[in-house]
Enzyme design. Structure first.
Site, PDB file in Angstrom:
ATOM      1  N   GLU A 264       1.053  -1.161   0.038  1.00  0.00           N
ATOM      2  CA  GLU A 264      -0.037  -0.193   0.384  1.00  0.00           C
ATOM      3  C   GLU A 264       0.901   1.242   0.540  1.00  0.00           C
ATOM      4  O   GLU A 264       1.514   1.759   0.763  1.00  0.00           O
ATOM      5  CB  GLU A 264      -1.019  -0.284   1.297  1.00  0.00           C
ATOM      6  CG  GLU A 264      -1.275  -0.832   1.684  1.00  0.00           C
ATOM      7  CD  GLU A 264      -2.689  -1.459  -0.083  1.00  0.00           C
ATOM      8  OE1 GLU A 264      -2.810  -0.308  -0.885  1.00  0.00           O
ATOM      9  OE2 GLU A 264      -2.726  -2.677  -0.291  1.00  0.00           O
TER      10      GLU A 264
ATOM     11  N   CYS B  14      -1.209   9.062   4.370  1.00  0.00           N
ATOM     12  CA  CYS B  14      -1.328   8.023   2.793  1.00  0.00           C
ATOM     13  C   CYS B  14      -3.097   9.470   2.652  1.00  0.00           C
ATOM     14  O   CYS B  14      -3.097   9.224   1.618  1.00  0.00           O
ATOM     15  CB  CYS B  14      -1.257   6.857   2.618  1.00  0.00           C
ATOM     16  SG  CYS B  14      -2.443   6.203   3.286  1.00  0.00           S
TER      17      CYS B  14
HETATM   18  P1  NAD Z   1       9.005   5.036   2.791  1.00  0.00           P
HETATM   19  O1  NAD Z   1       9.100   4.110   1.401  1.00  0.00           O
HETATM   20  O2  NAD Z   1       9.981   5.933   2.725  1.00  0.00           O
HETATM   21  O3  NAD Z   1       9.725   3.191   4.155  1.00  0.00           O
HETATM   22  C1  NAD Z   1       8.622   2.855   4.068  1.00  0.00           C
HETATM   23  C2  NAD Z   1       9.911   1.627   4.942  1.00  0.00           C
HETATM   24  O4  NAD Z   1      10.187   1.147   3.728  1.00  0.00           O
HETATM   25  C3  NAD Z   1      10.733   2.247   5.801  1.00  0.00           C
HETATM   26  O5  NAD Z   1      10.351   1.186   6.618  1.00  0.00           O
HETATM   27  C4  NAD Z   1      11.942   1.841   5.498  1.00  0.00           C
HETATM   28  O6  NAD Z   1      12.988   1.720   5.556  1.00  0.00           O
HETATM   29  C5  NAD Z   1      11.786   1.123   4.055  1.00  0.00           C
HETATM   30  N1  NAD Z   1      12.704   0.817   3.025  1.00  0.00           N
HETATM   31  C6  NAD Z   1      13.308   1.896   2.743  1.00  0.00           C
HETATM   32  N2  NAD Z   1      14.699   1.419   1.894  1.00  0.00           N
HETATM   33  C7  NAD Z   1      14.173  -0.093   1.177  1.00  0.00           C
HETATM   34  C8  NAD Z   1      14.638  -0.730   0.507  1.00  0.00           C
HETATM   35  N3  NAD Z   1      15.204  -0.556  -0.098  1.00  0.00           N
HETATM   36  N4  NAD Z   1      13.818  -2.082   1.413  1.00  0.00           N
HETATM   37  C9  NAD Z   1      13.266  -2.450   2.556  1.00  0.00           C
HETATM   38  N5  NAD Z   1      12.545  -1.363   2.614  1.00  0.00           N
HETATM   39  C10 NAD Z   1      13.243  -0.400   2.503  1.00  0.00           C
HETATM   40  O7  NAD Z   1       8.040   5.649   3.581  1.00  0.00           O
HETATM   41  P2  NAD Z   1       7.426   6.409   4.499  1.00  0.00           P
HETATM   42  O8  NAD Z   1       8.183   7.962   4.295  1.00  0.00           O
HETATM   43  O9  NAD Z   1       7.752   6.139   5.786  1.00  0.00           O
HETATM   44  O10 NAD Z   1       6.243   6.640   4.522  1.00  0.00           O
HETATM   45  C11 NAD Z   1       4.969   7.614   4.428  1.00  0.00           C
HETATM   46  C12 NAD Z   1       4.625   6.713   3.171  1.00  0.00           C
HETATM   47  O11 NAD Z   1       4.062   5.974   2.992  1.00  0.00           O
HETATM   48  C13 NAD Z   1       4.262   7.557   1.775  1.00  0.00           C
HETATM   49  O12 NAD Z   1       4.286   7.586   0.471  1.00  0.00           O
HETATM   50  C14 NAD Z   1       2.658   7.435   2.038  1.00  0.00           C
HETATM   51  O13 NAD Z   1       1.388   7.733   1.764  1.00  0.00           O
HETATM   52  C15 NAD Z   1       2.861   6.058   2.258  1.00  0.00           C
HETATM   53  N6  NAD Z   1       1.943   5.101   3.336  1.00  0.00           N
HETATM   54  C16 NAD Z   1       0.657   4.625   2.251  1.00  0.00           C
HETATM   55  C17 NAD Z   1      -0.421   3.908   3.094  1.00  0.00           C
HETATM   56  C18 NAD Z   1      -1.150   2.951   2.437  1.00  0.00           C
HETATM   57  O14 NAD Z   1      -2.303   2.413   2.855  1.00  0.00           O
HETATM   58  N7  NAD Z   1      -1.190   3.293   0.882  1.00  0.00           N
HETATM   59  C19 NAD Z   1      -0.319   3.844   4.484  1.00  0.00           C
HETATM   60  C20 NAD Z   1       0.345   4.775   5.032  1.00  0.00           C
HETATM   61  C21 NAD Z   1       1.757   5.067   4.151  1.00  0.00           C
END
Ligand code: NAD
Length: 556
Positions: free
Chosen positions: A308, A342
């Site tokens: 998501e 989000c």
């Molecule tokens: P992010 O993508 O920066 O990080 C998400 C997770 O991925 C973190 O734990 C991060 O450490 C990890 N990550 C980063 N690089 C990685 C890699 N190479 N391999 C594996 N894991 C990795 O997102 P964020 O800043 O924590 O959250 C905000 C984002 O999340 C926004 O885009 C928001 O819209 C989205 N979001 C979506 C929903 C939904 O239900 N659609 C809900 C909440 C947040």
């Protein structure tokens, strides 16, 4: 106001989980208001005090063992980044590989446990979340994630308790479905856990999502590596410990704070990767998907990828809309939790005939929003999560100030000297394809495009085609015909569509959540279908009529 809320709670408090076989009552955890002078307010204040004045030592937990690492990092508060709240051990690649081994070692016994037993553990965890640990969880969300008490309540307490209770009930309901058995054969549908391990990767903005990403697959008999976001570690660690107290055995969920790339490399290079349960930005999810594709030949089973991701969510206002509803919903949705949901409204389409009044009221309301620390209960919003996010939002503010097509109507300033504070900002643009209208900013910034009232149909097409995302959207109108045609025209634009309501605030069991297009795989946490993503069903036929002749009747 209060009576409306009470009746609303009564109304939403009891909903029915629909199933062909079983009709079971599920209840959403009721929300508390934390009004001054109440015991619950006192409870949170005491917890805030305790957590603010201590530093939580957070190890990795692998196979039930606390494991320390040489890579130790501080977790600080967004509204006071000099204030340390947690000391966090980060797993290196060797530790991540050990966590995979520990998970696989725990799998057999856990997967073989009856579903009813596993479900009981998660229902107990929900009770601990809503009871014994409620205030500490709230305080952790307020201090670490920068949530006001209300935002923390709807995330880390009610949503998480709801996820466990509703998913538990859906799992039992689904298990009650069995295929047809006849005189010739008895048939069974067995909800097996998946062969291998599940990698749960969670975002900073919803601790409940992290608890669900790791917890629900475990509930269904899987073993898990949970990598929390670096900006939501203490709330996640508290949830993890609650799951252990509730009875999740050692090794079933392994808690491994680590860098994204280290974690991504470790999980995608293991042949035992059974699934990724991800929430975060679409750039990160696409990167994981590509890594899985590159390693595809290695895997024992095709890994399931559930993700998501982001949104560029809209409020579309029709000339028949009620103005106060538009203003209140738009201000709340754009600015609560600093626009870091989000689902937050970040593009607003208003007809020119209405805009002067909507603008005046929105500016008047925005002026009243207090930006401050969350342990000041009068704050409406607080600092954004970290320096990286602050700098990113600032590039949009600078762009807005320097672009001749854009007018900054409210806010536009930010300051990170003590905390990462960004003013709630309203910008108006004359270009509906401006990057402020198309890109996810993930901060308290809403972009407005004022359209000619007689160009409503064209504006619907604009709304549909402007952004790569498809998460949430709302139409505000009192004309039922307009509502119906708009809903139909915008069918592909949002996984969660709202009518005369803000595009944030989905409730588990009521508005299952997720979107398609660039917003993810739309697997809808909070709905029965989500459960099926975490099982690898096996069908078993036992025949009562053994074959005694290889010939078919038509052959004689
Ligand atoms: P992010 O993508 O920066 O990080 C998400 C997770 O991925 C973190 O734990 C991060 O450490 C990890 N990550 C980063 N690089 C990685 C890699 N190479 N391999 C594996 N894991 C990795 O997102 P964020 O800043 O924590 O959250 C905000 C984002 O999340 C926004 O885009 C928001 O819209 C989205 N979001 C979506 C929903 C939904 O239900 N659609 C809900 C909440 C947040």
């Amino acid at each position: 106001m209060l009576s409306t809320r009470l009746s609303l709670l009564k109304h939403v408090g009891r909903v029915r989980c629909l199933s062909a076989q079983v009709h079971t009552a599920c209840a959403n955890e009721p929300m508390k208001d934390y009004v001054k002078g109440t015991p619950e307010r006192k409870g949170v204040e005491e917890a805030l005090d305790k957590l603010w004045n201590s530093v939580e030592e957070i190890p990795c937990v692998i196979g039930g063992q606390n494991v320390e690492s040489e890579d130790v990092r501080w977790e600080t508060s967004p509204f006071d980044h000099g204030h340390r709240l947690s000391r966090v051990h980060h797993a290196n690649k060797a530790m991540l590989n050990k966590a995979i081994d520990a998970a696989l070692a725990a799998r057999k016994e856990w997967e073989a446990r009856p579903l009813e037993e596993r479900v009981k553990i998660f229902n107990k965890a929900a009770d601990l979340i809503a009871g014994k640990y409620r205030y500490e969880l709230l305080a952790a969300g307020m201090l670490v994630q920068g949530k006001t008490v209300w935002q923390a309540e709807i995330d880390i307490v009610t949503e998480l308790a709801d996820f466990y209770r509703f998913h538990a009930q859906y799992a039992l309901d689904l298990a009650a479905w069995q295929p047809l058995s006849t005189e010739v054969s008895s048939n069974k549908f067995v909800m097996r856990g998946m062969e291998g391990f599940v990698a749960a990767v969670s975002p900073f903005n919803f601790a409940a999502i992290g608890g669900n990403l790791a917890g629900t697959p475990a509930m269904m008999g899987n073993v898990v590596l949970w990598k929390p976001s670096r900006s939501c570690i203490q709330p996640s660690y508290r949830i993890f410990n609650i799951l252990r107290e509730a009875g999740v055995p050692d090794g079933v969920i392994n808690f491994v704070p680590s860098t994204g790339p280290d974690f991504g490399d470790a999980i995608t290079s293991s042949p035992h990767l059974a699934a990724v349960n991800f929430t975060g930005s679409n750039a990160t999810f696409s990167g994981i998907w590509k890594q899985v594709a590159q390693n595809l030949d290695k895997y024992i089973t095709y890994p399931r990828l559930v993700g998501e991701t982001g949104g560029k969510n809209y409020h579309l206002i029709h000339k028949s809309a009620d103005i106060d509803t538009v203003v209140n919903c738009s201000v709340r949705s754009a600015f609560e939790y600093g626009g870091q949901k989000c689902s937050a409204c970040s593009r607003l389409y208003v007809p020119d005939s209405m805009w002067p009044t909507v603008k005046e009221k929105m500016l008047e309301t925005t002026k009243q929003l207090k930006l401050g620390p969350t342990n000041d209960f009068t704050s409406f919003l607080s600092a954004v999560i970290d320096g990286k996010s602050f700098d990113n939002i600032k590039t949009y503010l600078d762009y807005a100030k320097s672009n001749p097509n854009v007018t900054v109507l409210a806010g536009g300033n930010c300051d990170k000297s003590k905390g990462y504070f960004v003013e709630p900002t309203i910008v108006e643009t004359s270009d509906p394809h401006d990057k402020l209208m198309t890109e996810e900013i993930f901060g308290p910034v809403v972009a407005v495009y004022v359209y000619p009232e007689n160009k409503y149909d064209e504006t619907i097409q604009l709304v549909n085609g402007t952004s790569e995302y498809g998460l949430t959207g709302a139409i505000f109108a009192r004309d039922q015909g307009v509502i119906d045609t708009t809903q139909s025209a915008l069918r592909d634009s949002a996984g969660n569509f709202y009518i005369n309501d803000k595009c944030t605030g989905a409730v588990v069991g009521q508005q299952p959540f997720g979107g398609a297009r660039g917003s993810g795989t739309n697997d809808k946490a909070g709905a029965p279908s989500y459960i099926l993503r975490w099982v690898s069903p096996q069908t078993v036929k036992e025949t009562h009529n053994p074959i005694t002749d290889w010939r078919y009747p038509h052959m004689s």
